[in-house]
Design a protein around this motif. Sequence first.
Motif, PDB file in Angstrom:
ATOM      1  N   ASP A 117     -45.981  65.363   9.390  1.00  0.00           N
ATOM      2  CA  ASP A 117     -46.042  63.955   9.769  1.00  0.00           C
ATOM      3  C   ASP A 117     -45.442  63.773  11.155  1.00  0.00           C
ATOM      4  OD1 ASP A 117     -47.333  63.243   7.479  1.00  0.00           O
ATOM      5  OD2 ASP A 117     -45.767  61.960   6.678  1.00  0.00           O
TER       6      ASP A 117
ATOM      7  N   ASN B 112     -49.263  64.537   5.336  1.00  0.00           N
ATOM      8  CA  ASN B 112     -50.368  63.661   4.958  1.00  0.00           C
ATOM      9  C   ASN B 112     -50.837  62.778   6.107  1.00  0.00           C
ATOM     10  OD1 ASN B 112     -47.624  62.654   4.161  1.00  0.00           O
ATOM     11  ND2 ASN B 112     -48.727  60.729   3.802  1.00  0.00           N
ATOM     12  N   HIS B 113     -49.933  62.360   6.983  1.00  0.00           N
ATOM     13  CA  HIS B 113     -50.364  61.542   8.118  1.00  0.00           C
ATOM     14  C   HIS B 113     -51.101  62.373   9.163  1.00  0.00           C
ATOM     15  CE1 HIS B 113     -48.727  57.557   7.257  1.00  0.00           C
ATOM     16  NE2 HIS B 113     -47.723  58.187   6.655  1.00  0.00           N
TER      17      HIS B 113
ATOM     18  N   HIS C 275     -54.492  62.700   7.777  1.00  0.00           N
ATOM     19  CA  HIS C 275     -55.206  61.423   7.918  1.00  0.00           C
ATOM     20  C   HIS C 275     -55.770  61.286   9.333  1.00  0.00           C
ATOM     21  CE1 HIS C 275     -56.212  57.205   7.544  1.00  0.00           C
ATOM     22  NE2 HIS C 275     -55.397  56.895   8.537  1.00  0.00           N
TER      23      HIS C 275
ATOM     24  N   TYR D 210     -59.463  62.765   0.003  1.00  0.00           N
ATOM     25  CA  TYR D 210     -58.738  61.622  -0.521  1.00  0.00           C
ATOM     26  C   TYR D 210     -58.931  61.485  -2.030  1.00  0.00           C
ATOM     27  CZ  TYR D 210     -58.088  60.126   4.322  1.00  0.00           C
ATOM     28  OH  TYR D 210     -57.730  60.061   5.644  1.00  0.00           O
TER      29      TYR D 210
ATOM     30  N   ARG E 174     -58.160  69.686  -3.286  1.00  0.00           N
ATOM     31  CA  ARG E 174     -57.496  68.381  -3.231  1.00  0.00           C
ATOM     32  C   ARG E 174     -56.122  68.447  -3.889  1.00  0.00           C
ATOM     33  NH1 ARG E 174     -60.657  65.663  -6.257  1.00  0.00           N
ATOM     34  NH2 ARG E 174     -62.227  65.440  -4.619  1.00  0.00           N
TER      35      ARG E 174
ATOM     36  N   ASN F  68     -52.603  67.820  -1.999  1.00  0.00           N
ATOM     37  CA  ASN F  68     -51.748  66.738  -2.498  1.00  0.00           C
ATOM     38  C   ASN F  68     -50.360  67.249  -2.858  1.00  0.00           C
ATOM     39  OD1 ASN F  68     -53.520  64.609  -2.189  1.00  0.00           O
ATOM     40  ND2 ASN F  68     -54.324  64.725  -4.280  1.00  0.00           N
TER      41      ASN F  68
ATOM     42  N   THR G 139     -48.447  68.011   0.452  1.00  0.00           N
ATOM     43  CA  THR G 139     -48.270  66.947   1.444  1.00  0.00           C
ATOM     44  C   THR G 139     -47.941  65.569   0.870  1.00  0.00           C
ATOM     45  OG1 THR G 139     -50.627  66.322   1.535  1.00  0.00           O
ATOM     46  CG2 THR G 139     -49.890  68.134   2.972  1.00  0.00           C
ATOM     47  N   ARG G 140     -48.047  65.368  -0.449  1.00  0.00           N
ATOM     48  CA  ARG G 140     -47.839  64.019  -1.002  1.00  0.00           C
ATOM     49  C   ARG G 140     -46.870  63.972  -2.172  1.00  0.00           C
ATOM     50  NH1 ARG G 140     -53.139  61.514  -2.860  1.00  0.00           N
ATOM     51  NH2 ARG G 140     -51.852  59.638  -2.917  1.00  0.00           N
TER      52      ARG G 140
ATOM     53  N   HIS H 221     -41.065  64.047   4.103  1.00  0.00           N
ATOM     54  CA  HIS H 221     -41.962  63.184   3.332  1.00  0.00           C
ATOM     55  C   HIS H 221     -41.285  62.078   2.540  1.00  0.00           C
ATOM     56  CE1 HIS H 221     -45.606  61.945   1.359  1.00  0.00           C
ATOM     57  NE2 HIS H 221     -45.148  62.252   0.151  1.00  0.00           N
TER      58      HIS H 221
END
Length: 276
Positions: A37, A65-66, A69, A154, A172, A176, A179-180, A225
């Motif tokens: 990020d 994640n950013h 994106h 996504y 995915r 995820n 990163t999430r 994060h």
Amino acid sequence: MAHYAIGDIQGCFDELTALLGKIGFNHGTDTLWLTGDIVNRGPKSLEVLQFCMEHENSVQIVLGNHDLHLLAVGCGEGAPKRSDTIEPILKHPDGRKMLDWLRAQPLLIREGSRVMVHAGILPQWRIAKAESLAGEAEAELRGKKYVKFFSKMYGNKPSAWDEGLEGYARLRFIVNAFTRMRALTFKNELDFDYKSTVKKMPLYLRPWFKAPDRQNLDHTIIFGHWSSLGYTNADNVISLDTGALWGGQLTAVNLETEEITQVQAANGIDWKSFTK
């Protein structure tokens, strides 16, 4: 020679510059890990990305994640958000070169007994397994079909790991997790809604690094994060996102001595404005 790690920058370039000055960082001798990020929501995403590219011999990043994106929006597969500050990158004459450089960056870096990822490593994954899975996603990101990957990236499903997962569902989940991830259910299912502190966490959730029988305790995992978590150095993890974007601090840790250095963010963003 010193080896530092710094938490999520998210376009806070002035704070990064101040922090590097405060620790006396030397690009000729020192090395720096950034927890991902590096861009978005802060005011100088372009400058941070340019800095990382210019100093790639001394600075290593993992994708957050950013960052993903930005890459998705850049190839037409992500929907721009009101809070995004990535337009200067997308409109820059060297924008494509910057995106190609970013797309080639890893999801996981390991050096000796230390590992850096953006959000975390699933408790049941040993480090060797995590490296292998990161490699699967990295190959897709760097391959010829990366645009299709971003069209499928996504989503919150699947929420649990299964070795039998295939195709984009498998990719995915891997992305995820790296990163999430913040909180997990007691079945190690990813919960994407909870973003507050550990103290306020519902009883049916736990931080990913508090899960029993973790298979990666033989390494120290460095991540960012989770700004509500703040600086943490316990349970074989070092958490470095201390909310510079929101008016908190930008934090560096000397990975040899574990000494931390912080600078106060000049201006914070009201996160509530993004939820209205």
